[in-house]
Design an enzyme around this catalytic site. Sequence first.
Site, PDB file in Angstrom:
ATOM      1  N   ASP A 152      -9.157  10.151   9.708  1.00 38.09           N
ATOM      2  CA  ASP A 152      -9.837  11.417  10.038  1.00 38.09           C
ATOM      3  C   ASP A 152     -11.420  10.934   9.862  1.00 38.09           C
ATOM      4  OD1 ASP A 152      -9.075  11.090   7.427  1.00 38.09           O
ATOM      5  OD2 ASP A 152      -9.709  13.200   6.615  1.00 38.09           O
ATOM      6  N   ASP A 181      -3.107 -12.433   5.748  1.00 35.13           N
ATOM      7  CA  ASP A 181      -4.481 -11.556   5.273  1.00 35.13           C
ATOM      8  C   ASP A 181      -5.164 -11.518   6.492  1.00 35.13           C
ATOM      9  OD1 ASP A 181      -6.863 -11.277   4.355  1.00 35.13           O
ATOM     10  OD2 ASP A 181      -7.035 -13.033   3.012  1.00 35.13           O
ATOM     11  N   LEU A 182      -5.491 -10.223   6.519  1.00 39.08           N
ATOM     12  CA  LEU A 182      -5.932  -9.806   7.798  1.00 39.08           C
ATOM     13  C   LEU A 182      -7.559 -10.352   8.084  1.00 39.08           C
ATOM     14  CD1 LEU A 182      -4.905  -6.001   8.293  1.00 39.08           C
ATOM     15  CD2 LEU A 182      -4.015  -7.924   9.348  1.00 39.08           C
ATOM     16  N   TYR A 233     -16.728   2.848   6.410  1.00 42.06           N
ATOM     17  CA  TYR A 233     -15.229   2.615   6.478  1.00 42.06           C
ATOM     18  C   TYR A 233     -14.883   3.462   7.872  1.00 42.06           C
ATOM     19  CZ  TYR A 233     -10.479   4.405   5.780  1.00 42.06           C
ATOM     20  OH  TYR A 233      -8.975   4.760   5.853  1.00 42.06           O
ATOM     21  N   GLY A 280       0.697  -1.337   0.086  1.00 42.14           N
ATOM     22  CA  GLY A 280       0.111   0.223   0.033  1.00 42.14           C
ATOM     23  C   GLY A 280       0.781   1.308  -0.001  1.00 42.14           C
ATOM     24  N   GLN A 281       0.260   2.336   0.091  1.00 40.29           N
ATOM     25  CA  GLN A 281       0.926   3.755  -0.246  1.00 40.29           C
ATOM     26  C   GLN A 281       1.839   3.992   1.079  1.00 40.29           C
ATOM     27  OE1 GLN A 281      -1.369   7.008  -1.419  1.00 40.29           O
ATOM     28  NE2 GLN A 281      -2.963   5.983  -0.569  1.00 40.29           N
ATOM     29  N   VAL A 282       1.240   3.670   2.265  1.00 38.88           N
ATOM     30  CA  VAL A 282       2.236   3.778   3.625  1.00 38.88           C
ATOM     31  C   VAL A 282       3.111   2.661   3.817  1.00 38.88           C
ATOM     32  CG1 VAL A 282       2.281   4.215   5.948  1.00 38.88           C
ATOM     33  CG2 VAL A 282       0.577   5.363   4.501  1.00 38.88           C
ATOM     34  N   ALA A 316      -5.141  -2.006   5.273  1.00 37.36           N
ATOM     35  CA  ALA A 316      -6.494  -1.973   5.961  1.00 37.36           C
ATOM     36  C   ALA A 316      -7.353  -1.776   4.602  1.00 37.36           C
ATOM     37  CB  ALA A 316      -6.535  -0.354   6.493  1.00 37.36           C
ATOM     38  N   TYR A 317      -8.853  -2.088   4.766  1.00 34.40           N
ATOM     39  CA  TYR A 317      -9.756  -1.923   3.972  1.00 34.40           C
ATOM     40  C   TYR A 317      -9.900  -0.310   3.486  1.00 34.40           C
ATOM     41  CZ  TYR A 317     -13.758  -3.002   1.120  1.00 34.40           C
ATOM     42  OH  TYR A 317     -14.781  -3.061   0.026  1.00 34.40           O
TER      43      TYR A 317
HETATM   44  N1  LIG Z   1      -5.597   6.381   1.951  1.00 35.63           N
HETATM   45  C1  LIG Z   1      -6.057   7.408   2.655  1.00 35.63           C
HETATM   46  O1  LIG Z   1      -6.493   8.367   2.299  1.00 35.63           O
HETATM   47  C2  LIG Z   1      -6.241   7.042   4.179  1.00 35.63           C
HETATM   48  C3  LIG Z   1      -6.572   8.245   4.836  1.00 35.63           C
HETATM   49  C4  LIG Z   1      -6.594   8.024   6.171  1.00 35.63           C
HETATM   50  C5  LIG Z   1      -6.187   6.903   6.884  1.00 35.63           C
HETATM   51  N2  LIG Z   1      -5.612   5.955   6.150  1.00 35.63           N
HETATM   52  C6  LIG Z   1      -5.135   4.926   6.719  1.00 35.63           C
HETATM   53  O2  LIG Z   1      -3.668   4.788   6.570  1.00 35.63           O
HETATM   54  C7  LIG Z   1      -3.247   3.403   6.313  1.00 35.63           C
HETATM   55  C8  LIG Z   1      -2.425   3.059   5.213  1.00 35.63           C
HETATM   56  O3  LIG Z   1      -3.494   3.278   4.318  1.00 35.63           O
HETATM   57  P1  LIG Z   1      -2.848   3.373   2.627  1.00 35.63           P
HETATM   58  O4  LIG Z   1      -3.436   4.677   1.924  1.00 35.63           O
HETATM   59  O5  LIG Z   1      -1.442   3.125   2.787  1.00 35.63           O
HETATM   60  O6  LIG Z   1      -3.746   2.134   2.029  1.00 35.63           O
HETATM   61  P2  LIG Z   1      -3.529   1.618   0.577  1.00 35.63           P
HETATM   62  O7  LIG Z   1      -2.810   2.313  -0.197  1.00 35.63           O
HETATM   63  O8  LIG Z   1      -5.233   1.635   0.106  1.00 35.63           O
HETATM   64  O9  LIG Z   1      -3.281   0.088   0.940  1.00 35.63           O
HETATM   65  C9  LIG Z   1      -3.834  -0.854   1.827  1.00 35.63           C
HETATM   66  C10 LIG Z   1      -2.827  -1.837   1.896  1.00 35.63           C
HETATM   67  O10 LIG Z   1      -3.619  -2.992   2.877  1.00 35.63           O
HETATM   68  C11 LIG Z   1      -3.551  -4.145   2.245  1.00 35.63           C
HETATM   69  N3  LIG Z   1      -4.665  -5.065   2.449  1.00 35.63           N
HETATM   70  C12 LIG Z   1      -5.942  -4.740   2.465  1.00 35.63           C
HETATM   71  N4  LIG Z   1      -6.771  -5.549   2.582  1.00 35.63           N
HETATM   72  C13 LIG Z   1      -5.903  -6.646   3.295  1.00 35.63           C
HETATM   73  C14 LIG Z   1      -6.097  -7.770   3.948  1.00 35.63           C
HETATM   74  N5  LIG Z   1      -7.279  -8.366   4.001  1.00 35.63           N
HETATM   75  N6  LIG Z   1      -5.062  -8.423   4.604  1.00 35.63           N
HETATM   76  C15 LIG Z   1      -3.908  -7.815   4.312  1.00 35.63           C
HETATM   77  N7  LIG Z   1      -3.744  -6.643   3.790  1.00 35.63           N
HETATM   78  C16 LIG Z   1      -4.597  -6.052   3.215  1.00 35.63           C
HETATM   79  C17 LIG Z   1      -3.298  -3.935   0.730  1.00 35.63           C
HETATM   80  O11 LIG Z   1      -2.791  -5.163   0.135  1.00 35.63           O
HETATM   81  P3  LIG Z   1      -3.164  -5.143  -1.288  1.00 35.63           P
HETATM   82  O12 LIG Z   1      -2.209  -4.394  -2.167  1.00 35.63           O
HETATM   83  O13 LIG Z   1      -2.871  -6.875  -1.329  1.00 35.63           O
HETATM   84  O14 LIG Z   1      -4.464  -4.921  -1.607  1.00 35.63           O
HETATM   85  C18 LIG Z   1      -2.372  -2.742   0.837  1.00 35.63           C
HETATM   86  O15 LIG Z   1      -1.258  -3.098   0.978  1.00 35.63           O
HETATM   87  C19 LIG Z   1      -4.562   2.544   6.727  1.00 35.63           C
HETATM   88  O16 LIG Z   1      -4.572   2.227   8.100  1.00 35.63           O
HETATM   89  C20 LIG Z   1      -5.726   3.575   6.339  1.00 35.63           C
HETATM   90  O17 LIG Z   1      -6.909   3.348   7.050  1.00 35.63           O
HETATM   91  C21 LIG Z   1      -5.584   5.945   4.767  1.00 35.63           C
END
Ligand SMILES: NC(=O)c1ccc[n+]([C@@H]2O[C@H](COP(=O)([O-])OP(=O)(O)OC[C@H]3O[C@@H](n4cnc5c(N)ncnc54)[C@H](OP(=O)(O)O)[C@@H]3O)[C@@H](O)[C@H]2O)c1
Length: 297
Positions: A111, A45-46, A134, A15-17, A69-70
């Site tokens: 947020d 797999d969570l 979400y 994922g991004q982070v 995260a989802y």
């Molecule tokens: N994106 C935002 O704008 C945002 C805003 C606020 C907070 N956050 C929080 O910041 C954190 C990081 O978010 P991000 O933006 O980096 O997320 P992201 O780019 O959407 O990546 C999500 C990651 O979670 C993995 N994932 C999804 N379902 C899974 C499962 N069942 N088991 C294991 N891995 C799984 C994905 O794997 P795959 O590559 O295999 O799908 C991917 O590595 C999360 O906690 C998110 O809630 C994000």
Amino acid sequence: MSHKHPRILLISSSGQVGWELQRTLAPLGEVVATGRNRGAKRVVDLASPDTLVQAFNEVRPALVVNAAAYTAVDRAESEGDVAEAVNAVAPGIIGELATRWGAAVIHYSTDYVFDGALDRPYREDDKTGPVGLYGKTKLQGEQALLDSAADALIFRTAWVYGQHGDNFFKTMRRLFAERDELRVVDDQIGSPTWSRMIAEATAQVVSQLKVEPAQFGEKRGIYHLTAAGQTSWFGFAQAILENSESDCCLLPIPSTDYPTPAARPAWSVLDNRKLSDSFGLALPDWRCSLLQCMAEA
Ligand SMILES: NC(=O)c1ccc[n+]([C@@H]2O[C@H](COP(=O)([O-])OP(=O)(O)OC[C@H]3O[C@@H](n4cnc5c(N)ncnc54)[C@H](OP(=O)(O)O)[C@@H]3O)[C@@H](O)[C@H]2O)c1
């Protein structure tokens, strides 16, 4: 217990982070990154707690960083079961396993746990009230993790973007190349936060706490971690456009003209003072990070 070269279990590096964390955590320990597909070297797999149990058994980490995260905000409305398993239930299981194995935990939240009705930036102890599924599942995940006895830090971040992964920034850049005109919502306000900044701040905290669970225990709790400043999605798009070579015309529209399955908070600016008071860390203004991120393209 202090390890000279502690093991850090990074749940999902795709994922991004998570992608950025691979690099920023590397100097602090042996990073063991997981993926959820069978092709991954180590599978977590969570939605399948067994895979978590196995990863803890095999890796025996001093620190677990859960970057998975989802995150599909709209799809969550129709896939509540999966979103709940991954966002609400799994963090509690991570907390229990970390407690059993004496590992510290870093977890991320959003947020979107807030309803967006406040007239000042949200502090960590302000009343939550997610307006979509979400946000609701992410809030439940925070609570489940804190209900465990784990030495856990939760970073609530927002509007994450970067060069890696799917996000608004990349969507805008693609659409600027394809369209002459684009309408973007201008009545939702937040703080666009570069994934790299989140990963760098995380590594700084881990370094300060020396990957020592007891030190994490002293700082246990929720911290807001976003870029400074605020804007609307329209303002964010405009800043991206200003630094792109495109003649696309941007038009501001109200959210009512862009209906989505999930409702979103109208105002979700977070107050980052606790992070700076506790760790001496402050993320730069969102515009400044955006320019840096764009310079990498
Ligand atoms: N994106 C935002 O704008 C945002 C805003 C606020 C907070 N956050 C929080 O910041 C954190 C990081 O978010 P991000 O933006 O980096 O997320 P992201 O780019 O959407 O990546 C999500 C990651 O979670 C993995 N994932 C999804 N379902 C899974 C499962 N069942 N088991 C294991 N891995 C799984 C994905 O794997 P795959 O590559 O295999 O799908 C991917 O590595 C999360 O906690 C998110 O809630 C994000």
